[in-house]
Design a protein around this motif. Structure first.
Motif, PDB file in Angstrom:
ATOM      1  N   ASP A  44       5.448  -4.613 -15.249  1.00 11.28           N
ATOM      2  CA  ASP A  44       4.106  -4.936 -14.765  1.00 11.28           C
ATOM      3  C   ASP A  44       4.189  -5.965 -13.643  1.00 11.28           C
ATOM      4  OD1 ASP A  44       1.357  -5.067 -14.562  1.00 11.28           O
ATOM      5  OD2 ASP A  44       1.132  -6.497 -16.211  1.00 11.28           O
ATOM      6  N   ASN A  47       4.788  -4.337 -10.407  1.00 10.31           N
ATOM      7  CA  ASN A  47       3.531  -3.798  -9.871  1.00 10.31           C
ATOM      8  C   ASN A  47       2.674  -4.891  -9.267  1.00 10.31           C
ATOM      9  OD1 ASN A  47       4.260  -1.287 -10.721  1.00 10.31           O
ATOM     10  ND2 ASN A  47       2.757  -1.113 -12.357  1.00 10.31           N
ATOM     11  N   GLN A  48       2.707  -6.077  -9.870  1.00  8.12           N
ATOM     12  CA  GLN A  48       1.902  -7.201  -9.390  1.00  8.12           C
ATOM     13  C   GLN A  48       2.567  -7.897  -8.204  1.00  8.12           C
ATOM     14  OE1 GLN A  48      -1.040  -7.931 -10.693  1.00  8.12           O
ATOM     15  NE2 GLN A  48      -1.052  -6.891 -12.670  1.00  8.12           N
ATOM     16  N   CYS A  49       3.720  -7.359  -7.771  1.00  7.47           N
ATOM     17  CA  CYS A  49       4.473  -7.900  -6.620  1.00  7.47           C
ATOM     18  C   CYS A  49       5.016  -9.298  -6.901  1.00  7.47           C
ATOM     19  CB  CYS A  49       3.606  -7.911  -5.349  1.00  7.47           C
ATOM     20  SG  CYS A  49       2.985  -6.289  -4.894  1.00  7.47           S
ATOM     21  N   LYS A  50       5.235  -9.623  -8.177  1.00  7.24           N
ATOM     22  CA  LYS A  50       5.823 -10.913  -8.533  1.00  7.24           C
ATOM     23  C   LYS A  50       7.347 -10.818  -8.621  1.00  7.24           C
ATOM     24  CE  LYS A  50       1.728 -12.232 -11.212  1.00  7.24           C
ATOM     25  NZ  LYS A  50       1.199 -12.500 -12.575  1.00  7.24           N
ATOM     26  N   THR A 257       1.301  -1.001 -15.373  1.00 10.27           N
ATOM     27  CA  THR A 257       0.014  -1.691 -15.279  1.00 10.27           C
ATOM     28  C   THR A 257      -1.120  -0.858 -15.839  1.00 10.27           C
ATOM     29  OG1 THR A 257       0.742  -2.957 -13.355  1.00 10.27           O
ATOM     30  CG2 THR A 257      -1.622  -2.757 -13.680  1.00 10.27           C
ATOM     31  N   PRO A 402      -3.203  -2.538  -9.191  1.00  9.77           N
ATOM     32  CA  PRO A 402      -1.999  -3.025  -8.506  1.00  9.77           C
ATOM     33  C   PRO A 402      -0.854  -2.034  -8.659  1.00  9.77           C
ATOM     34  CG  PRO A 402      -2.991  -4.773  -9.820  1.00  9.77           C
ATOM     35  CD  PRO A 402      -3.714  -3.503 -10.172  1.00  9.77           C
ATOM     36  N   PRO A 403      -0.024  -1.877  -7.619  1.00 13.65           N
ATOM     37  CA  PRO A 403       0.051  -2.705  -6.420  1.00 13.65           C
ATOM     38  C   PRO A 403      -0.777  -2.184  -5.250  1.00 13.65           C
ATOM     39  CG  PRO A 403       1.898  -1.216  -6.439  1.00 13.65           C
ATOM     40  CD  PRO A 403       1.098  -0.912  -7.689  1.00 13.65           C
ATOM     41  N   TYR A 404      -1.706  -1.286  -5.513  1.00 11.40           N
ATOM     42  CA  TYR A 404      -2.428  -0.643  -4.422  1.00 11.40           C
ATOM     43  C   TYR A 404      -3.519  -1.534  -3.833  1.00 11.40           C
ATOM     44  CZ  TYR A 404      -0.250   3.844  -5.613  1.00 11.40           C
ATOM     45  OH  TYR A 404       0.647   4.852  -5.839  1.00 11.40           O
ATOM     46  N   ASP A 405      -3.576  -1.530  -2.513  1.00 12.68           N
ATOM     47  CA  ASP A 405      -4.697  -2.094  -1.770  1.00 12.68           C
ATOM     48  C   ASP A 405      -5.524  -0.900  -1.311  1.00 12.68           C
ATOM     49  OD1 ASP A 405      -6.503  -3.250  -0.037  1.00 12.68           O
ATOM     50  OD2 ASP A 405      -5.008  -3.965   1.403  1.00 12.68           O
ATOM     51  N   PRO A 433       3.839   0.980  -0.822  1.00 17.27           N
ATOM     52  CA  PRO A 433       3.959   0.759  -2.268  1.00 17.27           C
ATOM     53  C   PRO A 433       5.059   1.626  -2.871  1.00 17.27           C
ATOM     54  CG  PRO A 433       1.654   1.025  -1.634  1.00 17.27           C
ATOM     55  CD  PRO A 433       2.475   1.387  -0.440  1.00 17.27           C
TER      56      PRO A 433
END
Length: 585
Positions: A44, A47-50, A257, A402-405, A433
């Motif tokens: 996850d 996906n959250q770009c962390k 996610t 997330p991770p989509y804008d 992505p």
């Protein structure tokens, strides 16, 4: 513990026993949440770009085998990994350990008996039977690319897919074996055929027999995150079906996610998704999302959709999460659900096509449960969803996952303001992505055409409100342009279904000498209205739509039909009706 419980009377002993069980339940639930976070929080966080995407990833070894290890250590609930039933009362239950054992056998069959190597492609055309899941996982373990297909494919469909994919192996059952044999002379790449059947068939390897004699000693290959894992054939607005390729990480990590926050899954849950194995939603909700969360995948081998069977199954088995298509929900709410009790069910999901608010409301009245709608494509994981903690706005697809804008853009790639209709799109610049499809195989023109400016364009039209909720208008090629007014069919269909005379409807454009195009509705009547005067009923429906939505959207033409053309997964094929209307058949 209250002092009253420290006694020897039967009543006090019952109280003590209850409290002990309660404390154990709370403690186990807390540990269960911690275990869930240990496995899916890592993915996850990607996906959250962390966290960065790992260089190597394989869903079988990095997810399924990890749940197997926790299961062996007693740190996972006593919940099957897989649970299959049919109408004859047969059941198959596998733990993660049994799934691992059998899928390793299947992996050796693909490598040794079928002579397949890493990177080769196989086509699997099977109904909802346990072997489909074994082969799915076996392909992950061997690095073989898995290509699912619906059991309703014809010989012509099979020939096209075998030739286009260059598949070296096909796996099917007795029903489709003759069709495969009829096209064999034109399939120069096909080297082996695997059948799932009780008896033998000349020229075919028998999977059931081979599983009995094949070793389970197999070491999972080490696959890179971007290596191809799945290929799906998906229909476009023009031309033959296109091949969409997904990598090991795109689906294997990308559903962490949505599995956690949209499907609301934990290792204690039992997830039933009714999708046909040939539809991408089977990968979404019957493989990756539930298993990355350690949940049980429940399967009912239904040859045909029957509301009574669905209701009975939800009543009989401890299913906690249920996902089906809006068409199925429409049929279910017309069925009398008053005699059924869904004691375990707590979370309902929908995807594949927009869900009518009217159907959502009826389901809530009859079951007391909301339907949490999600939106995505074969090319993506979940793009938008109504996730837990969010307010559900009936008719909305929810917010970006997330991770989509996600943005609404014009035809030149410019972002449009809130409330303005445009193309639903996903930002791919400056960074694409990881869970977006890799490419359309052997079709660079189609791949390039899917990008507009800094965005991947879904081909769907929509609106975003001030709070970031996305509202579906229609497919770009379904939009009706009448006298300069752009009309989405879904809104008209949603208005029609609110009338008691309408069981189902499909709305398309129809040629008109004055307006260019007008709205035409194909309507399946509810049984009680079949004998009504069609002219009077048409006028009544037209007036009804004018009241429910903008007057210019009402159907100027109405045709009553026995049924609507649908795909194997139950989606209404507006394109078939539109082509007929415009004389393109």
């Amino acid at each position: 513990i209250p002092v009253c419980c420290i006694g020897k009377t039967r009543r006090n002993w019952k109280c003590w026993n209850f409290l002990c069980k309660f404390v154990l339940h709370v403690t186990f639930s807390k540990c269960n949440r911690l275990l869930t976070s240990q496995i899916i929080s890592y993915y996850d966080s990607i996906n959250q770009c962390k966290k960065e995407l790992p260089e190597y990833f394989n869903f079988a070894s990095d997810v399924l085998d990890e749940w197997l290890r926790l299961e062996k250590d007693g740190r996972r609930p006593a919940n099957p990994a897989f649970w299959w039933v049919n109408d004859e009362g047969e059941e198959v239950k596998w733990s993660f350990e049994e799934l691992g054992f059998l899928s390793r056998k299947a992996a050796n069959i693909l490598s040794e008996a079928c002579g397949l190597q890493r990177g080769d492609r196989i086509i699997a055309v099977l109904p909802r039977i346990p072997e489909w899941w074994l082969l799915n996982v076996a392909c992950m373990r061997t690095g073989i690319v898995f290509i699912p297909g619906t059991s309703q494919l014809t010989a012509k469909d099979l020939l096209y897919r075998l030739q286009a994919s260059k598949a070296k192996c096909i796996i099917t059952n007795d029903t489709l074996a003759p069709a495969v044999e009829s096209v064999m002379p034109d399939c120069q790449f096909l080297k082996s055929k695997l059948i799932v059947a009780k008896g033998r068939r000349d020229g075919w390897l028998n999977l059931k027999e081979l599983l009995l004699v094949t070793s389970a000693d197999h070491k999972c290959v080490k696959t890179r995150s971007e290596d191809p894992m799945l290929i799906y054939f998906t229909s476009g607005s023009t031309g033959s079906p296109k091949m969409v390729v997904q990598s090991h990480s795109s689906y294997g990590i990308g559903f962490a996610t949505s599995g956690r926050y949209w499907m609301n899954l934990t290792p204690s849950d039992i997830m039933w998704n009714t999708s046909d194995t040939g539809w991408v939603k089977a990968a979404w909700s019957s493989v990756f999302a539930p298993w990355i969360c350690g949940s049980c995948v429940f399967v009912h081998n239904m040859p045909q959709f029957k509301p009574a069977v669905i209701a009975e199954t939800l009543s009989r088995y401890p299913i906690t999460a249920f996902c089906t298509a809006p068409t199925a929900y429409r049929m279910l709410v017309q069925h009398d659900l008053s005699s059924y009790k869904f004691m375990s069910l707590k979370h309902c999901l929908s995807g594949g096509e927009p869900l009518n608010p009217e159907v959502m409301a009826k389901w809530k009245v009859q079951t007391g449960l909301n339907i949490w709608e999600g939106y995505g494509q074969t090319e993506t994981v979940t793009i938008c969803a109504n996730m837990k903690g969010m307010e559900i706005k009936p008719g909305s697809l929810g917010k970006a996952v997330p991770p989509y804008d996600v943005q609404i853009i014009d035809d030149h790639g410019a972002i449009l303001p809130a409330g303005v209709e445009g193309n639903i799109a996903v930002r791919v610049q400056p960074k694409r992505p990881f869970c977006l499809f890799s490419e359309y195989v052997d079709n660079p023109e189609k791949t390039a055409a899917s990008v507009c400016g800094n965005f991947y364009v879904t081909g769907d039209r929509g609106i975003m409100d001030e709070e970031g909720y996305v509202w579906f208008v229609g497919r770009a090629d379904d939009i009706i342009n009448s006298s300069g007014y752009r009309i989405g069919p879904f809104e008209v269909e949603s208005a029609l279904i609110q009338h008691p005379a309408v069981s189902e409807s499909a709305v398309v454009s129809s040629p008109d000498p004055v307006r260019g195009e007008v709205v035409k509705a194909f309507v399946v009547l509810a049984p009680a209205f079949v004998s009504h005067d069609p002219e009077k009923l048409t006028h009544e429906l037209q007036q009804h739509v004018k009241k429910v939505t903008a007057p210019y959207k009402y159907p100027r033409k109405v045709e009553y039909v026995q049924d609507l053309p649908k795909t194997a997964t139950g989606k209404i094929q507006r394109k078939v009706l539109r082509n007929k209307e415009w004389g393109r058949v």
